[in-house]
Design a protein around this motif. Structure first.
Motif, short mmCIF file in Angstrom:
data_model
loop_
_atom_site.label_atom_id
_atom_site.label_comp_id
_atom_site.label_asym_id
_atom_site.label_seq_id
_atom_site.Cartn_x
_atom_site.Cartn_y
_atom_site.Cartn_z
N ALA A 4 0.19 3.71 3.43
CA ALA A 4 -0.52 3.07 2.32
C ALA A 4 -1.07 4.06 1.31
CB ALA A 4 -1.65 2.21 2.88
N GLN A 5 -1.02 3.66 0.03
CA GLN A 5 -1.46 4.54 -1.05
C GLN A 5 -2.86 4.17 -1.54
OE1 GLN A 5 1.08 2.18 -1.78
NE2 GLN A 5 3.00 3.28 -2.06
N GLY A 6 -3.60 5.18 -1.91
CA GLY A 6 -4.90 4.98 -2.54
C GLY A 6 -5.16 6.16 -3.46
N ALA A 7 -5.45 5.90 -4.71
CA ALA A 7 -5.67 6.98 -5.68
C ALA A 7 -6.87 7.83 -5.29
CB ALA A 7 -5.88 6.39 -7.07
N PRO A 8 -6.82 9.14 -5.56
CA PRO A 8 -7.96 10.01 -5.24
C PRO A 8 -9.25 9.47 -5.87
CG PRO A 8 -6.07 11.32 -5.87
CD PRO A 8 -5.69 9.89 -6.14
N ASP B 158 -4.81 -10.03 -7.62
CA ASP B 158 -5.91 -9.23 -7.08
C ASP B 158 -5.52 -7.79 -6.80
OD1 ASP B 158 -4.24 -10.36 -5.08
OD2 ASP B 158 -5.69 -9.82 -3.54
N PHE B 159 -4.21 -7.49 -6.85
CA PHE B 159 -3.74 -6.16 -6.43
C PHE B 159 -2.30 -6.01 -6.91
CE2 PHE B 159 -1.97 -3.33 -3.08
CZ PHE B 159 -2.97 -2.38 -2.97
N TRP B 160 -1.95 -4.84 -7.46
CA TRP B 160 -0.59 -4.68 -7.97
C TRP B 160 -0.26 -3.20 -8.18
CZ3 TRP B 160 -4.84 -6.17 -10.65
CH2 TRP B 160 -5.22 -5.36 -11.72
N ARG B 161 1.02 -2.92 -8.24
CA ARG B 161 1.49 -1.56 -8.58
C ARG B 161 2.81 -1.71 -9.32
NH1 ARG B 161 4.86 2.37 -6.27
NH2 ARG B 161 5.08 1.20 -4.33
N ARG B 162 2.85 -1.31 -10.56
CA ARG B 162 4.07 -1.40 -11.36
C ARG B 162 5.06 -0.29 -10.97
NH1 ARG B 162 4.48 -4.64 -15.74
NH2 ARG B 162 2.59 -5.71 -16.47
N GLU B 163 6.32 -0.51 -11.27
CA GLU B 163 7.36 0.48 -11.02
C GLU B 163 6.98 1.81 -11.69
OE1 GLU B 163 10.76 2.03 -9.40
OE2 GLU B 163 10.03 0.00 -9.13
N GLY B 164 7.05 2.90 -10.91
CA GLY B 164 6.74 4.22 -11.45
C GLY B 164 5.29 4.63 -11.29
N MET B 165 4.41 3.67 -10.99
CA MET B 165 3.01 4.02 -10.77
C MET B 165 2.84 4.59 -9.36
SD MET B 165 1.08 0.67 -12.40
CE MET B 165 -0.47 1.12 -11.62
N SER C 184 7.11 -3.75 3.58
CA SER C 184 6.31 -2.56 3.25
C SER C 184 5.93 -2.55 1.78
CB SER C 184 7.09 -1.29 3.58
OG SER C 184 6.32 -0.13 3.30
N GLU C 185 4.83 -1.86 1.48
CA GLU C 185 4.45 -1.57 0.09
C GLU C 185 4.87 -0.16 -0.29
OE1 GLU C 185 0.46 -2.37 -1.19
OE2 GLU C 185 0.19 -3.92 0.32
N SER C 186 5.43 0.58 0.67
CA SER C 186 5.70 2.00 0.41
C SER C 186 7.09 2.41 0.92
CB SER C 186 4.62 2.87 1.07
OG SER C 186 4.46 2.53 2.44
N HIS C 187 8.09 1.58 0.65
CA HIS C 187 9.46 1.96 1.01
C HIS C 187 9.79 3.31 0.37
CE1 HIS C 187 10.61 -1.78 2.95
NE2 HIS C 187 10.05 -2.46 1.96
N PRO C 188 10.43 4.23 1.09
CA PRO C 188 10.69 5.56 0.53
C PRO C 188 11.67 5.56 -0.63
CG PRO C 188 11.71 5.32 2.70
CD PRO C 188 10.82 4.14 2.51
#
Length: 349
Positions: free
Chosen positions: A143-147, A187-194, A80-84
């Motif tokens: 899945a996350q996507g910024a507004p 091509d795609f990333w999310r740092r800790e806390g973002m 997953s990309e969105s483990h709770p």
């Protein structure tokens, strides 16, 4: 020793939002978006749903579909990309929920949208080595996507669980072989806390998705000495409707081969569950002897390709749990305000 899918299960939340309703908020042209993305609506979780609850529902369906004794499951891996939790595995929650504990090995996987198929490959190795009897591999995401970001139009919720085993009488679909192609492509990333991921724009398509999907697919066909016409169905990672359609065309697969598994127009991109959802939808329709070619893609970047042959057992187990088409039916539509609250985009004081 043959290794394959013993059972499978899927889960999709009932809530949907149409792309038109997202576009209204940001002043975008909905018709251009729908045409460009080949996506018309997407799923999103209820307020009490997350990656773990979705993974649990998919896992329970997989256990129920084939009447599996969960105590035989020796490994549970959730991609997953969105483990709770940042520190607390999703996989132990799943193992407990399906009564598989104490389980020999459990871990959470991350590799963008191919974390679930990486878990499948790991279970294949453990089963083939004799270390475990059955392994459970899950791809699950909210899945996350910024507004206002392009990702918001496709980032969806859903999950799929595969139970992997080697007993000939139990295998529903033999995994004939697998091949992966991986590079360091940002091509795609999310740092800790973002809270939301970022994407590299022009890197997403050519050097990201298409390079890795086509190389993994060609690598597997060369390894097995097969060609597109040897397969009845094909599934490619579905970030939108256009990418898998184009990848299929580039590789020589037809629209008819990918149609049964192309669920993204009514579902959106379920990230780690995306390719696995397409395989599940195809298994829901496949006949004994049919062959499925599948390639998952994960940003960062890599692709996993699989060659799968369906067995007679599919007829015995197929109707014992909800099919993907049934999970897509009877959606509950919401406006952007409700969607934003459910997704945590609106913070209550």
């Amino acid at each position: 020793m043959s290794v394959g899918i013993v059972s499978y299960g899927a889960y999709i939340p009932r809530y949907r939002i149409k792309l038109d309703d997202i576009a209204k908020v940001w002043g975008d042209d909905a018709e251009i978006l729908k045409s460009g993305l080949m996506v018309f609506e997407k799923s999103f979780p209820d307020v009490d749903e997350d990656t773990a609850t979705i993974a649990v529902e998919a896992a329970r369906s997989a256990v129920r579909r084939a009447g599996i004794d969960a105590q035989r499951i020796g490994a549970v891996y959730t991609g997953s990309e969105s483990h709770p939790y940042a520190v607390k595995p999703t996989s132990t929650i799943v193992a407990e929920a399906v009564c598989a504990t104490p389980v020999l090995t459990a871990a959470d996987f991350e590799f963008a949208c191919k974390a679930g198929t990486a878990a499948v490959q790991t279970c294949m190795g453990l089963v083939a080595s004799g270390m475990i009897d059955l392994g459970m591999a899950i791809g699950s995401d909210v899945a996350q996507g910024a507004p206002g970001d392009a990702l918001e139009y496709t980032a969806a919720a859903g999950g799929v669980a595969f139970i992997i085993g080697s007993k000939k009488s139990e295998i529903t679909a033999v995994i004939e072989d697998t091949y992966s192609f991986t590079t360091d492509t940002p091509d795609f990333w999310r740092r800790e806390g973002m809270p939301y991921p970022e994407h590299g724009g022009r890197f997403t398509g050519e050097p990201g998705y298409f390079k890795h999907v086509t190389n993994a697919a060609k690598g597997l066909m060369e390894k097995m000495n097969t060609k597109p016409e040897d397969y009845d169905f094909a599934v490619f990672h579905q970030p939108n409707g256009k990418f898998p359609s184009r990848a299929a065309s580039m590789l020589g697969f037809s629209k008819e081969q990918i149609k049964p598994g192309l669920v993204v127009p009514r579902l959106g991109n379920t990230y780690s569950g995306s390719c696995m959802m397409g395989i599940a939808a195809t298994l829901d329709q496949a006949k004994p002897g049919d062959r499925i070619f599948a390639t998952a893609f994960g940003s960062g970047a890599g692709a996993d390709a699989f060659s799968i042959t369906v067995t007679d057992r599919i007829e015995e187990i197929r109707n014992n749990a909800p099919k993907v088409e049934e999970l897509l039916a009877n959606p509950v539509y919401a406006d952007y305000a409700k969607y934003a609250r459910h997704k945590g985009k609106i913070k209550l004081a």
